[in-house]
Design an enzyme around this catalytic site. Sequence first.
Site, PDB file in Angstrom:
ATOM      1  N   SER A 144      -3.721   3.097   0.420  1.00  0.00           N
ATOM      2  CA  SER A 144      -3.466   2.092  -0.618  1.00  0.00           C
ATOM      3  C   SER A 144      -1.982   1.756  -0.647  1.00  0.00           C
ATOM      4  O   SER A 144      -1.134   2.644  -0.543  1.00  0.00           O
ATOM      5  CB  SER A 144      -3.908   2.633  -1.974  1.00  0.00           C
ATOM      6  OG  SER A 144      -3.592   1.724  -2.999  1.00  0.00           O
ATOM      7  N   ALA A 145      -1.683   0.460  -0.763  1.00  0.00           N
ATOM      8  CA  ALA A 145      -0.292   0.008  -0.875  1.00  0.00           C
ATOM      9  C   ALA A 145      -0.220  -1.062  -1.954  1.00  0.00           C
ATOM     10  O   ALA A 145      -1.214  -1.360  -2.619  1.00  0.00           O
ATOM     11  CB  ALA A 145       0.199  -0.523   0.464  1.00  0.00           C
ATOM     12  N   SER A 146       0.962  -1.642  -2.126  1.00  0.00           N
ATOM     13  CA  SER A 146       1.168  -2.571  -3.240  1.00  0.00           C
ATOM     14  C   SER A 146       0.419  -3.884  -3.057  1.00  0.00           C
ATOM     15  O   SER A 146       0.002  -4.511  -4.027  1.00  0.00           O
ATOM     16  CB  SER A 146       2.660  -2.850  -3.415  1.00  0.00           C
ATOM     17  OG  SER A 146       3.203  -3.329  -2.206  1.00  0.00           O
ATOM     18  N   ASP A 170       7.868  -4.640  11.665  1.00  0.00           N
ATOM     19  CA  ASP A 170       7.700  -3.642  10.597  1.00  0.00           C
ATOM     20  C   ASP A 170       7.306  -2.302  11.229  1.00  0.00           C
ATOM     21  O   ASP A 170       6.355  -1.650  10.805  1.00  0.00           O
ATOM     22  CB  ASP A 170       6.623  -4.122   9.616  1.00  0.00           C
ATOM     23  CG  ASP A 170       6.711  -3.404   8.266  1.00  0.00           C
ATOM     24  OD1 ASP A 170       7.764  -2.797   7.984  1.00  0.00           O
ATOM     25  OD2 ASP A 170       5.732  -3.441   7.506  1.00  0.00           O
TER      26      ASP A 170
END
Length: 546
Positions: A132-134, A288
């Site tokens: 899970s990330a923002s 990234d």
Amino acid sequence: MTPGELRRLYFIIHTFLSYGLDELIPKMRITLPLRIWRRMLFWMPNRHQDQPLGARLRLALQELGPVWIKFGQMLSTRRDLFPPHIADQLALLQDRVAPFEGKLAQQQIEKAMGGLPVETWFDDFSVEPLASASIAQVHTARLKENGKEVVIKVIRPDILPIIKADMKLIYRLARWVPRLLPDGRRLRPQEVVREYEKTLLDELNLLRESANAIQLRRNFEDSPMLYVPEVYPDYCSESMMVMERIYGIPVSDVEALEAQGTNMQLLAERGVQVFFTQVFRDSFFHADMHPGNIFVSYEHPEDPQYIGIDCGIVGSLNKEDKRYLAENFIAFFNRDYRKVAELHVDSGWVPPDTNVEEFEFAIRTVCEPIFEKPLAEISFGHVLLNLFNTARRFNMEVQPQLVLLQKTLLYVEGVGRQLYPQLDLWKTAKPFLESWIKDQVGIPALVRAFKDKAPFWIERMPEIPELVYQSLQQSKQLQTSVDTIVRDMRVRHVRQGQSRYLFGIGAVLLLSGTLLFIHRPEWGMMPGWLMAGGVVTWLIGWRKTH
């Protein structure tokens, strides 16, 4: 501003002040009204005085939530804006937030797939998120059509309103920066925020990420250096992405890599080769490449292969930028600072009127001490950083593609030296750069250019006679136009000369008539005739010029 925006702005300022971030503002800029306003509305003390300033900024951004965390991560790559002790702390920001409910994710997937139940397309769908990330979170499943294991990336359902609200406030705060910081205008805060907003909105579109991953996979198809998981475009939309599930060792888990007998030197060198191949061969690079997005395959540890995921942020360089960058690197490591300065001017990275001698001296002063170290200890990324920081003092415009490249290079170097501390980046990169430059200017490059252009030339060949005729006609028309303009200019010049002559005569007649009228009234009508003659002469002169 709406009441909700005011409450959020109050919370942001309250958080900044509770971490003592008003220290970032020089005392001379904190005027008496500002001090009174701070005491009346924000009277809280700094509760984290034991922490250094950089750590306090990091903690404040973490408290403000995902939009601010990602903003801090982006700022950590802009080392021209912050000193190292702050930029290093911002680089530690972790994009980890609590997952949203799996049932909500399932609803998002069903909505993206036309409202049909998730079981129509997938088996073994896991309601519990894998990560899970923002911006999004990931769930596992199997494709119903072939049984392959996949991961499903789903955008958070409530993220867009949060991003829009916080971006509004970030823009407002950016407008205050030039008033509060003496160097604020040079930092171009609104440009920085615009760049961040574009990156953030790009990450919200998973179709874009899908296309990036497909392109990167195609570029490294059958490569022993990098594997990119397969994307299943039939299942992808703006809010959902489905790709092959991979299994690998996180690149940061050095102990696990060593335990399975991985060739660490080859792995580190391949990371450098992957980066330079993406930049110079493909003009398309994963921007990234932090350790969380890189894994190492379990297979063939003696011939290790990277696995790359999360292609939301990519960069590209045009042909000219690539050539200037490669020549800059080689000139740098040959200590040819004059050539570095000239390349910056030729490329348009700094204004054409830049004093090359002064620029060369500035580069030499900043970078010569770096080369007192052994080449194996020199950081490519920091060389690039020093170069750009020096160039900005000579009004170098911020180049977003070069900022992304510098950030990625720092990641690659950091990972490479973590895997194999003796990694000599220059030794690994120099043959690649020299070979690439030679390939761009030699006979093979001419042959390639001819092959690329030949179909266009062949297609246009029948039109050549007509184009030549049109060119001759245009040349004749142009010559006629030039002759007409020259003739008109000559006529205008003659008329202007006549006008000046008539204006002079008119002025003399008017002045003479006026003096005679005042001092010789006995002359009767003569002064009046002289003044009338002066006015008429002026009118004739005016007509000549109009």
